[in-house]
Motif scaffolding. Structure first.
Motif, PDB file in Angstrom:
ATOM      1  N   LYS A  81      -2.579   4.983  -3.161  1.00  9.99           N
ATOM      2  CA  LYS A  81      -2.229   6.402  -3.175  1.00  9.99           C
ATOM      3  C   LYS A  81      -2.390   6.965  -1.769  1.00  9.99           C
ATOM      4  CE  LYS A  81      -6.909   7.967  -4.469  1.00  9.99           C
ATOM      5  NZ  LYS A  81      -7.719   8.709  -5.440  1.00  9.99           N
ATOM      6  N   PRO A  82      -1.664   8.053  -1.437  1.00  9.73           N
ATOM      7  CA  PRO A  82      -0.579   8.646  -2.225  1.00  9.73           C
ATOM      8  C   PRO A  82       0.743   7.960  -1.887  1.00  9.73           C
ATOM      9  CG  PRO A  82      -1.025   9.984  -0.293  1.00  9.73           C
ATOM     10  CD  PRO A  82      -1.961   8.806  -0.209  1.00  9.73           C
ATOM     11  N   GLY A 231      -0.972  14.389  -5.812  1.00  4.70           N
ATOM     12  CA  GLY A 231      -0.402  13.177  -5.244  1.00  4.70           C
ATOM     13  C   GLY A 231      -0.313  12.073  -6.280  1.00  4.70           C
TER      14      GLY A 231
END
Length: 248
Positions: A81-82, A231
């Motif tokens: 992530k993101p 996100g």
């Protein structure tokens, strides 16, 4: 919209500016948590027993994805992530959305009843996490920062601590309370106490929550955190075949 750190004010102020928070896992692995990082070029990850996430310096850079494939090996699942999307040769096997909050008006203060938790407390911490499900916590997560707990008759009933640490910021995580002791404000006291330690070294607290966790979001907003961004996390399988699959 992003937030720019205002350390003098003890929180974050509204001001658009590039921030290490935009790619928090990479900012930590390439910065204050470099000693924990497994890294190849523009890709890095935490050991699985610390925090099961990887990151790229720039998710839009194909070279970073090539480095990540080298780092994790073929046919390996990895959380990152993101990231909004992965190259077509990476298989998406899961994912979700996380909400990032920053401290804009938190009152940080010590909790006299809180005790420092360490490696010897990990079995109790894992048991509390299993009963409360606050998010990822592994056998060595405690090495990422300071963890505080509250005990009742010798039993650990609440805890909170530091997870990602990046330049100017430290994440508060593993906020949980035994169901039999909820409603007493223990989580709030521990968040304030962990934040006090973060503020003492000149960092600003931030944290994450699942968008469906209404109780946690309501708590964080009520004590002075402000939503900064949402996100995407992807669970991916790297290209190729894992030749060790099924072997003992």
């Amino acid at each position: 919209m992003t937030f720019q750190t205002d350390l003098h004010g003890g929180g974050a102020s509204l001001a658009p500016d590039p921030s290490p928070l935009d790619n928090a896992v990479w900012s930590a692995l390439a910065g204050p948590h470099a000693h924990l990082a497994e890294r190849v070029g523009r890709a890095a990850r935490y050991p699985d027993d610390v925090y099961a996430y990887a990151a790229l310096a720039d998710p839009a850079d194909p070279a970073g994805w090539a480095d990540l494939r080298t780092l994790v090996g073929p046919g390996t699942t990895v959380k990152i992530k993101p990231v909004e999307e992965a190259p077509p040769d990476w298989e998406v096997v899961g994912g979700g959305i996380g909400v990032q909050f920053v401290d804009t008006a938190l009152r940080a203060e010590p909790a006299p009843e809180a005790v420092r938790l360490g490696p010897d407390d990990v079995p109790e911490m894992l048991d509390l996490v299993a009963r409360t499900q606050p998010g990822p916590f592994r056998t060595r997560t405690v090495e990422m920062g300071t963890y505080l707990g509250i005990r009742y008759r010798g039993r650990l009933i609440a805890m909170a601590g530091e997870r990602l640490r990046l330049p100017g910021w430290t994440e508060i995580s593993a906020v949980c309370t035994d169901p039999e002791h909820q409603g007493r404000g223990l989580a709030t006291r521990l968040v304030r106490a962990v934040a006090a330690g973060i503020r003492e070294r000149g960092d600003t607290p931030f944290l994450h929550a699942a968008p469906g966790n209404a109780n946690a979001i309501r708590l964080y907003e009520s004590i002075g955190f402000t939503e900064r961004l949402r996100g995407r996390t992807l669970l991916l399988r790297s290209p190729g075949t894992n030749t060790n699959a099924g072997l003992l």
